[in-house]
Design a protein around this motif. Structure first.
Motif, PDB file in Angstrom:
ATOM      1  N   GLU A  17      21.149  72.078   5.244  1.00 43.60           N
ATOM      2  CA  GLU A  17      21.589  72.841   6.407  1.00 43.60           C
ATOM      3  C   GLU A  17      20.686  74.044   6.622  1.00 43.60           C
ATOM      4  O   GLU A  17      20.018  74.502   5.699  1.00 43.60           O
ATOM      5  CB  GLU A  17      23.038  73.299   6.218  1.00 43.60           C
ATOM      6  N   ASP A  18      20.676  74.564   7.833  1.00 45.11           N
ATOM      7  CA  ASP A  18      19.855  75.726   8.162  1.00 45.11           C
ATOM      8  C   ASP A  18      20.607  77.010   7.830  1.00 45.11           C
ATOM      9  O   ASP A  18      20.857  77.862   8.683  1.00 45.11           O
ATOM     10  CB  ASP A  18      19.466  75.690   9.643  1.00 45.11           C
ATOM     11  N   ASP A  19      20.991  77.113   6.547  1.00 39.68           N
ATOM     12  CA  ASP A  19      21.726  78.294   6.100  1.00 39.68           C
ATOM     13  C   ASP A  19      21.474  78.516   4.620  1.00 39.68           C
ATOM     14  O   ASP A  19      20.573  77.911   4.031  1.00 39.68           O
ATOM     15  CB  ASP A  19      23.230  78.161   6.401  1.00 39.68           C
TER      16      ASP A  19
ATOM     17  N   ARG B 269      13.739  75.880   4.345  1.00 41.22           N
ATOM     18  CA  ARG B 269      14.872  75.242   5.012  1.00 41.22           C
ATOM     19  C   ARG B 269      14.357  74.120   5.910  1.00 41.22           C
ATOM     20  O   ARG B 269      13.427  74.310   6.691  1.00 41.22           O
ATOM     21  CB  ARG B 269      15.645  76.255   5.849  1.00 41.22           C
TER      22      ARG B 269
END
Length: 206
Positions: free
Chosen positions: A91-93, A126
């Protein structure tokens, strides 16, 4: 070379995608019955991230760590693998893994074993779309029967989440060693070659 596209999908682009998908086909060579993912929150979820390249965007299949941010995969293959590249998609987190350490041919690795020097370490970015490829040092991964992947940390979250792992390379079938039993004599065994002993008899004539 740039080219225009009609309403349908361009054939050459489709072939290119198929070729790329085939290149990431080592998931087919994993011995899934012996595949392990340590510290997975949901049992068996680690195996789901190894799937076709075309299905990497399926976010319903993922593995998330349990007690902390570490994840460790033990991946046995059904033959000998030359590993050329890895994709790690998350995920982009903060749950995206930030580091990957690769070990070769150390079956049943535990977190205690990760103190050993890995064959190669990667700082990860990421990658929510599965676009980044991490090339391996092929000389170190040219004869791999078992691959261990250690993800020691992420980008700050309490747990780590991985959606897809792609493995690119070549696979060779394991050689079966046929056992041939040869019966031979290095030297004659007297016990095997008994001769009737002729006992000389003397006849006395009374």
């Amino acid at each position: 070379m740039a080219h225009g596209h009609g309403p349908g999908r361009c054939r050459c682009c489709g072939e290119e995608a198929a070729e790329r998908g085939a290149a990431w086909g080592l998931y087919l060579r994993i011995d899934r019955q012996r595949l392990q993912c340590l510290n997975e929150r949901r049992e068996g979820s680690g195996a789901t991230v190894f799937r076709p390249w075309e299905e990497r965007g399926d976010r319903s299949r993922f593995v998330e760590s349990d007690d902390d941010e570490e994840l460790l995969f033990n991946i046995p293959f059904t033959g000998s693998v030359k590993l050329k590249g890895v994709i790690v998609m998350g995920e982009d987190d903060g749950t995206h893994p930030a580091e990957m350490r690769l070990f070769r041919n150390i079956p049943h690795m535990s977190f205690d074993d990760t103190a050993k020097e890995p064959e190669q370490t990667f700082s990860l970015s990421r990658d929510p779309l599965g676009e980044l490829e991490y090339p391996t040092k092929i000389a170190r991964f040219s004869n791999v029967s078992h691959l261990s992947m250690h993800f020691p940390k992420n980008f700050g979250a309490e747990t780590t989440k991985i959606v897809y792992i792609g493995l690119k390379g070549e696979w060779t079938e394991a050689h079966r060693h046929e056992v041939t039993i040869c019966n031979y004599e290095a030297s004659a065994n007297p016990a095997d070659h008994k001769l009737e002993q002729i006992t000389p008899q003397t006849h006395f004539i009374a």
